[in-house]
Design an enzyme around this catalytic site. Sequence first.
Site, short mmCIF file in Angstrom:
data_model
loop_
_atom_site.label_atom_id
_atom_site.label_comp_id
_atom_site.label_asym_id
_atom_site.label_seq_id
_atom_site.Cartn_x
_atom_site.Cartn_y
_atom_site.Cartn_z
N ASP A 1 -11.31 -9.81 -10.70
CA ASP A 1 -12.69 -10.10 -11.07
C ASP A 1 -12.81 -11.61 -11.24
O ASP A 1 -11.87 -12.26 -11.69
CB ASP A 1 -13.05 -9.38 -12.38
N THR B 1 -21.56 1.96 -3.65
CA THR B 1 -22.58 2.79 -3.01
C THR B 1 -23.48 1.88 -2.18
O THR B 1 -24.17 1.02 -2.73
CB THR B 1 -23.41 3.54 -4.07
N LEU C 1 -17.59 9.55 -9.61
CA LEU C 1 -17.22 9.59 -11.03
C LEU C 1 -18.45 9.69 -11.92
O LEU C 1 -19.41 8.97 -11.72
CB LEU C 1 -16.46 8.32 -11.42
N ARG C 2 -18.36 10.58 -12.91
CA ARG C 2 -19.43 10.62 -13.92
C ARG C 2 -19.00 9.81 -15.13
O ARG C 2 -17.84 9.90 -15.55
CB ARG C 2 -19.67 12.06 -14.40
N GLU C 3 -19.90 9.05 -15.70
CA GLU C 3 -19.57 8.32 -16.91
C GLU C 3 -19.21 9.33 -18.00
O GLU C 3 -19.82 10.39 -18.09
CB GLU C 3 -20.77 7.47 -17.36
N PHE D 1 -25.39 21.44 -13.32
CA PHE D 1 -26.57 20.58 -13.13
C PHE D 1 -27.86 21.39 -13.08
O PHE D 1 -28.78 21.09 -12.34
CB PHE D 1 -26.40 19.68 -11.89
N GLY E 1 -31.32 10.00 -16.09
CA GLY E 1 -31.23 8.53 -16.12
C GLY E 1 -29.87 8.09 -15.62
O GLY E 1 -29.24 8.79 -14.82
N CYS F 1 -26.88 5.66 -11.63
CA CYS F 1 -26.79 6.14 -10.24
C CYS F 1 -28.01 6.91 -9.74
O CYS F 1 -28.59 6.53 -8.72
CB CYS F 1 -25.55 7.01 -10.07
C1 UDX Z 1 -23.71 10.59 -11.57
C2 UDX Z 1 -23.02 11.57 -10.62
O1 UDX Z 1 -22.80 12.80 -11.29
C3 UDX Z 1 -21.72 10.99 -10.11
O2 UDX Z 1 -21.13 11.88 -9.18
C4 UDX Z 1 -22.08 9.68 -9.41
O3 UDX Z 1 -21.03 9.10 -8.75
C5 UDX Z 1 -22.71 8.72 -10.42
O4 UDX Z 1 -23.89 9.34 -10.92
P1 UDX Z 1 -23.55 9.86 -14.11
O5 UDX Z 1 -24.64 8.90 -13.82
O6 UDX Z 1 -22.38 9.39 -14.92
O7 UDX Z 1 -22.93 10.44 -12.74
O8 UDX Z 1 -24.21 11.05 -14.90
P2 UDX Z 1 -24.40 12.63 -14.74
O9 UDX Z 1 -23.49 13.33 -15.65
O10 UDX Z 1 -24.39 13.04 -13.33
O11 UDX Z 1 -25.88 12.78 -15.33
C6 UDX Z 1 -26.98 12.06 -14.75
C7 UDX Z 1 -28.26 12.38 -15.49
O12 UDX Z 1 -28.64 13.72 -15.30
C8 UDX Z 1 -28.17 12.20 -17.00
O13 UDX Z 1 -29.35 11.64 -17.47
C9 UDX Z 1 -27.98 13.61 -17.53
O14 UDX Z 1 -28.40 13.77 -18.84
C10 UDX Z 1 -28.83 14.37 -16.55
N1 UDX Z 1 -28.48 15.80 -16.40
C11 UDX Z 1 -27.28 16.15 -15.83
C12 UDX Z 1 -29.36 16.78 -16.81
O15 UDX Z 1 -30.44 16.48 -17.34
N2 UDX Z 1 -29.04 18.09 -16.60
C13 UDX Z 1 -27.88 18.47 -16.03
O16 UDX Z 1 -27.66 19.69 -15.87
C14 UDX Z 1 -26.97 17.48 -15.63
#
Ligand code: UDX
Length: 432
Positions: free
Chosen positions: A30, A122, A153-155, A252, A260, A263
């Site tokens: 970095d 991405t 990856l999901r946070e 999901f 939010g 991603c």
């Molecule tokens: C996401 C993707 O899942 C991941 O594969 C990608 O590479 C990056 O973006 P992330 O942003 O960490 O990961 O969050 P994620 O767990 O997917 O949730 C995204 C949003 O959807 C959040 O606001 C979460 O609260 C919402 N969500 C998720 C719902 O409202 N309902 C669900 O059933 C799942």
Amino acid sequence: MKICMIGTGYVGLVSGTCFADLGNKVYCVDKDKIKINKLKDAISPIYEPGLNDLIRNNYKAKRLYFTDDLEKAISESQIIFICVGTPNKKKSNLVDISQVHSVAKSISKYIKNYKIIVNKSTVPVSTGDQIEKIIAKKVKKSMFDVISNPEFLREGEAIRDFKYPDRIIIGSNNKNTFKKMKLLYEPLIRKGAKFFTTSRKGAELIKYASNAFLATKITFINEIANLCESIGINIEDISIGMGSDARIGSRFLRAGPAYGGSCFPKDTKGLVSIADKYRTNLSIVKSVIKSNNNRKILLTKRISKIMNNKIRNKKITVLGVTFKANTDDMRESSSLVLIPYLLKKGGLVRYYDPSGPKDEFKKNKNLKFEKNIHKACIGSDLIIINTEWDEFKSIDFKKIVKKSNFKIYDMRNLYNPNQLKKKKIKYYSVGR
Ligand code: UDX
């Protein structure tokens, strides 16, 4: 293998650390020296459960290196990953890939022998072609290949997601690169991850299409939740009933606030802009973006209704302000619309988030961060549960609020409405 990750943001740092944990020698590069020094002390610049320990162990084991010396990292590595940010351009759906271009330029200065350049950021379809072009200005084509390997990856779940991925996608126009990438990912493939190869552009699109589809799934169930509220049906039953169909799948399908994060909002817009470029109308994705934006407003209206339009001088508690649980990330969180709305309406807002106070909510006399659930909830008129942290799941509200007639708006459906009804708590949730 010897590999190098350029960019120690979310994707670069988590992937680099996990690759080291699989036994590879990994250079994380970095240009931010302060960040690099902190990482050497095993202090992660991002909040991710388990990451600090993994960094410390692999750094001590001399498998993980942090440096700002790009030249050394590239010359020592066989595989070079590009993991830099690709935000939306200001007030536009277009994706800003200037950081990717600039890294490609830097890489081109230091290639002395054959390298595989892997793009993990991405990026819009055909960015791989652009990276190749930039590098080819300085380096012979036989000395490198540019491939795409998107990250899912999901946070909050990133380490688990890295170690147990559903699939590993490799997009390349040169079949010889697949073998090396398969070798790198061998330990994960052995545990059951699907290794799928396609063209470079194909892999670039898979990433956007996946995120847009998941965003669509969430938006769909959120709209069905609105219908459930109008009819008086429980959305949880609908999610279970639908999700039991293997073609649909149960994940999901949790109704809640607007989606939010770093991603989904960015990538849905990015996909629309890519499609625009190729004169293709992605009407579903456009509707999803619109519906999700509307949802933020819709939920504020629901709060107003719950409070009988009386928000002024009411004590309101918001539990969780990040975009979801197990992260400190505020990007595109629905709380960024919710809290300003409550303040505008004259509410006296306190919030608690396990990941700490937020810069976004600093300057306001009617807004305060509290250090724990208890302090945040005592004497409240309304408690809004905005994210699903474990510590929000079994709160004895009556005991801690110490007030009659308080209300709860549970945006994540963490509680059983019947049980709270029995306790005579006025409880509202999503789609039930
Ligand atoms: C996401 C993707 O899942 C991941 O594969 C990608 O590479 C990056 O973006 P992330 O942003 O960490 O990961 O969050 P994620 O767990 O997917 O949730 C995204 C949003 O959807 C959040 O606001 C979460 O609260 C919402 N969500 C998720 C719902 O409202 N309902 C669900 O059933 C799942």
